[in-house]
Write a protein that holds these residues in place. Sequence first.
Motif, mmCIF file in Angstrom:
data_model
loop_
_atom_site.group_PDB
_atom_site.id
_atom_site.type_symbol
_atom_site.label_atom_id
_atom_site.label_comp_id
_atom_site.label_asym_id
_atom_site.label_seq_id
_atom_site.Cartn_x
_atom_site.Cartn_y
_atom_site.Cartn_z
ATOM 1 N N TRP A 107 21.589 40.792 -11.755
ATOM 2 C CA TRP A 107 20.591 39.813 -12.157
ATOM 3 C C TRP A 107 19.629 39.582 -10.992
ATOM 4 N N GLY A 111 21.493 32.258 -12.510
ATOM 5 C CA GLY A 111 20.920 31.920 -13.809
ATOM 6 C C GLY A 111 20.672 30.434 -14.009
ATOM 7 N N ALA A 137 17.935 31.616 -16.697
ATOM 8 C CA ALA A 137 18.600 32.739 -17.357
ATOM 9 C C ALA A 137 20.028 32.286 -17.635
ATOM 10 N N HIS A 138 20.150 31.302 -18.511
ATOM 11 C CA HIS A 138 21.446 30.643 -18.698
ATOM 12 C C HIS A 138 21.931 30.626 -20.140
ATOM 13 N N ASN A 143 16.084 30.268 -23.262
ATOM 14 C CA ASN A 143 15.805 30.039 -21.842
ATOM 15 C C ASN A 143 14.469 29.355 -21.594
ATOM 16 N N ASN A 268 14.516 37.716 -18.888
ATOM 17 C CA ASN A 268 15.538 36.691 -18.718
ATOM 18 C C ASN A 268 16.623 36.782 -19.778
ATOM 19 N N SER A 272 20.649 36.512 -19.062
ATOM 20 C CA SER A 272 21.444 35.351 -19.434
ATOM 21 C C SER A 272 22.641 35.737 -20.275
#
Length: 273
Positions: A107, A111, A137-138, A143, A268, A272
């Motif tokens: 990544w 994130g 990026a979760h 996002n 993203n 994620s």
Amino acid sequence: MPLGFVPGAAAAVALVLSAYGVERAAESSDAQPAARPAPVFHAPRPDIVPRTAWIGDAARDQPPPRYDDQVVAVFIHHTDSPNGYDCADAPGIIRSLYEGQTQGRDWDDLGYNFVVDRCGTVYEGRAGGADRPVTGAHTQGFNHRTAGIAALGTFTEGVEVPDVMLRSVAAVAAWKLGPSGTDPRSDVRLVSSNGGSRYAAGATAVLPAVAGHSDGYMTDCPGAALHARLPEIRDLAARLQGRDAGTGPGRDTGTDTQRVTVEDDARNEELSP
């Protein structure tokens, strides 16, 4: 004599009409008061430890941060890491999370936008500025226009969630949602940008403004114990914004809609979970 009388009569009539006009204007003003500005519910910025305190020499070259116009929802996570840590060790644990995501998963950055430890300390996570609406990026599909707040630890069913941690999570949520006018107890409409979420790409999802990761993605995160405490977090965040039980839209009345194309969010979404 008549010629001398006319101006005086005209003046008298004008005086009567003027007084009548003033009276009517006053009545009109009483009937239609000026519009009052909508109340503003902003929460104070909590103390936040900058990312420089934990990243050390582990920082990698990465693309510039991406930003949205505002934050209308937050997603709550847990980091799925051990709970019995000393809070003085939290920076090192966050650095390990960063290294695992950037090196192990390739990544571009951590994130989560924020990480909160068991002692209630809030750490800046993803780069770009804690005060700004950084695209995280979760939560795959959601996002944009959201912030990710991760509780440092694992909070599966039966695990105690420290109250001080909950208060700090609520403080961050209240602060980040304030500028968009979002009531933490409300629902918002978000459009999924990725079919890997619980919703097909382009589908509108009605989700809590303070949601769990599992509300938007197929996962056990943030753990059953933490997810069960989300109502408390919402209520506390609302109070921190200065709202009371009779103020704001409440649940099921969110009006904001996030519209993001799959292409716009592609990078993203690859990052994620």
